[in-house]
Design an enzyme around this catalytic site. Sequence first.
Site, PDB file in Angstrom:
ATOM      1  N   ARG A 187      47.591 126.012  98.102  1.00 58.79           N
ATOM      2  CA  ARG A 187      48.457 126.826  98.952  1.00 58.79           C
ATOM      3  C   ARG A 187      47.650 128.017  99.445  1.00 58.79           C
ATOM      4  O   ARG A 187      47.298 128.913  98.675  1.00 58.79           O
ATOM      5  CB  ARG A 187      49.692 127.286  98.179  1.00 58.79           C
ATOM      6  CG  ARG A 187      50.649 126.148  97.843  1.00 58.79           C
ATOM      7  CD  ARG A 187      51.179 125.488  99.102  1.00 58.79           C
ATOM      8  NE  ARG A 187      52.194 124.476  98.812  1.00 58.79           N
ATOM      9  CZ  ARG A 187      52.786 123.754  99.752  1.00 58.79           C
ATOM     10  NH1 ARG A 187      52.452 123.903 101.021  1.00 58.79           N
ATOM     11  NH2 ARG A 187      53.705 122.857  99.412  1.00 58.79           N
ATOM     12  N   GLU A 227      65.266 130.763 104.478  1.00 56.44           N
ATOM     13  CA  GLU A 227      64.946 129.419 103.992  1.00 56.44           C
ATOM     14  C   GLU A 227      65.892 128.992 102.870  1.00 56.44           C
ATOM     15  O   GLU A 227      66.117 129.726 101.905  1.00 56.44           O
ATOM     16  CB  GLU A 227      63.515 129.350 103.460  1.00 56.44           C
ATOM     17  CG  GLU A 227      63.165 127.959 102.949  1.00 56.44           C
ATOM     18  CD  GLU A 227      61.794 127.865 102.304  1.00 56.44           C
ATOM     19  OE1 GLU A 227      61.363 126.746 101.998  1.00 56.44           O
ATOM     20  OE2 GLU A 227      61.158 128.919 102.094  1.00 56.44           O
ATOM     21  N   GLU A 273      47.375 117.919 101.810  1.00 55.51           N
ATOM     22  CA  GLU A 273      47.995 116.816 101.071  1.00 55.51           C
ATOM     23  C   GLU A 273      46.965 115.790 100.599  1.00 55.51           C
ATOM     24  O   GLU A 273      47.192 115.097  99.605  1.00 55.51           O
ATOM     25  CB  GLU A 273      49.051 116.126 101.935  1.00 55.51           C
ATOM     26  CG  GLU A 273      50.293 116.976 102.180  1.00 55.51           C
ATOM     27  CD  GLU A 273      51.366 116.227 102.935  1.00 55.51           C
ATOM     28  OE1 GLU A 273      51.076 115.106 103.409  1.00 55.51           O
ATOM     29  OE2 GLU A 273      52.480 116.749 103.054  1.00 55.51           O
ATOM     30  N   LEU A 319      59.530 119.630 104.574  1.00 59.67           N
ATOM     31  CA  LEU A 319      60.366 120.291 105.560  1.00 59.67           C
ATOM     32  C   LEU A 319      61.439 119.361 106.129  1.00 59.67           C
ATOM     33  O   LEU A 319      61.275 118.141 106.148  1.00 59.67           O
ATOM     34  CB  LEU A 319      59.502 120.796 106.718  1.00 59.67           C
ATOM     35  CG  LEU A 319      58.385 121.774 106.367  1.00 59.67           C
ATOM     36  CD1 LEU A 319      57.507 122.011 107.581  1.00 59.67           C
ATOM     37  CD2 LEU A 319      58.964 123.075 105.835  1.00 59.67           C
ATOM     38  N   ALA A 338      57.955 117.785  97.807  1.00 54.89           N
ATOM     39  CA  ALA A 338      58.857 118.553  98.670  1.00 54.89           C
ATOM     40  C   ALA A 338      58.342 118.528 100.088  1.00 54.89           C
ATOM     41  O   ALA A 338      57.178 118.211 100.346  1.00 54.89           O
ATOM     42  CB  ALA A 338      58.975 119.996  98.168  1.00 54.89           C
ATOM     43  N   ARG A 340      66.130 144.613 111.372  1.00 51.67           N
ATOM     44  CA  ARG A 340      65.779 143.817 110.194  1.00 51.67           C
ATOM     45  C   ARG A 340      64.882 142.657 110.630  1.00 51.67           C
ATOM     46  O   ARG A 340      65.289 141.802 111.418  1.00 51.67           O
ATOM     47  CB  ARG A 340      67.040 143.277 109.494  1.00 51.67           C
ATOM     48  CG  ARG A 340      67.888 144.362 108.836  1.00 51.67           C
ATOM     49  CD  ARG A 340      67.179 144.940 107.636  1.00 51.67           C
ATOM     50  NE  ARG A 340      67.936 145.999 106.972  1.00 51.67           N
ATOM     51  CZ  ARG A 340      67.738 147.300 107.143  1.00 51.67           C
ATOM     52  NH1 ARG A 340      66.797 147.705 108.004  1.00 51.67           N
ATOM     53  NH2 ARG A 340      68.442 148.192 106.490  1.00 51.67           N
ATOM     54  N   GLU A 369      54.504 111.656  99.256  1.00 53.13           N
ATOM     55  CA  GLU A 369      53.645 112.502  98.428  1.00 53.13           C
ATOM     56  C   GLU A 369      53.309 111.908  97.071  1.00 53.13           C
ATOM     57  O   GLU A 369      52.304 112.304  96.465  1.00 53.13           O
ATOM     58  CB  GLU A 369      54.295 113.873  98.248  1.00 53.13           C
ATOM     59  CG  GLU A 369      54.412 114.637  99.555  1.00 53.13           C
ATOM     60  CD  GLU A 369      54.785 116.091  99.386  1.00 53.13           C
ATOM     61  OE1 GLU A 369      54.628 116.855 100.337  1.00 53.13           O
ATOM     62  OE2 GLU A 369      55.242 116.472  98.273  1.00 53.13           O
ATOM     63  N   GLU A 394      59.975 112.312 101.499  1.00 53.24           N
ATOM     64  CA  GLU A 394      58.929 113.163 100.934  1.00 53.24           C
ATOM     65  C   GLU A 394      58.438 112.624  99.590  1.00 53.24           C
ATOM     66  O   GLU A 394      57.248 112.662  99.286  1.00 53.24           O
ATOM     67  CB  GLU A 394      59.430 114.599 100.778  1.00 53.24           C
ATOM     68  CG  GLU A 394      59.655 115.325 102.090  1.00 53.24           C
ATOM     69  CD  GLU A 394      58.368 115.596 102.855  1.00 53.24           C
ATOM     70  OE1 GLU A 394      57.278 115.492 102.258  1.00 53.24           O
ATOM     71  OE2 GLU A 394      58.457 115.904 104.052  1.00 53.24           O
TER      72      GLU A 394
END
Length: 201
Positions: free
Chosen positions: A66, A122, A147, A80, A78, A39, A99, A95
């Site tokens: 994106r 995730e 960004e 990480l 958002a 997998r 942002e 964040e």
Amino acid sequence: MSIGEEIYQVRGREERFHGRVFSVVTDQVAMPEGRVVARDYLRHVGAVGVVAIDEHDRVALLRQYRHPVGRPLWELPAGLIDVAGEEMPAAALRELAEETDLVAERIELLVDLHTSPGCSNELIRIYLARGLSSVAELNRHERRDEEAGMQLGWFDLDDAVEMVFSGKITNGPCVAGLLAAARSRAQGWASLRPASAPLPS
């Protein structure tokens, strides 16, 4: 021990790729009937998102390019979980400030989301932020790369939900966060959990 740990035991793992955000691995997994199969999936560092709502019931959304989909998308603030030792609520507030140039008096847990469990582990934890104010000009984060071109927009929460159903918002965490916020608001925010609530087992 969960059902998955009892039955779907990992007999081996090979890392195919290692990057800053995710790695690609192949696990050898024992199936219930005894067969062992390969997998492939992404192992992700995890993320946080923020539904930031002001006193007028407007939500802050970002339009960001994106590359995998080749276009900009409307998204939640958002990012990480990539700062050593940083708790998830602190990451969410960081964040938000980086942002959107906003700080929040309080945040609460809105919803947890496995973004694509068929190919990735995730988990993104989405918070509700209220009591918003602006970051002082001298303390604002310098944005770079994608960004640097982000566009901040304010939308009535109900209008943002309509953007989900009309196909104007397709980013998964943004869809989940907006729908969860609308539902929670309709219940008087009774569904909110403490920001430090345990992660899903």
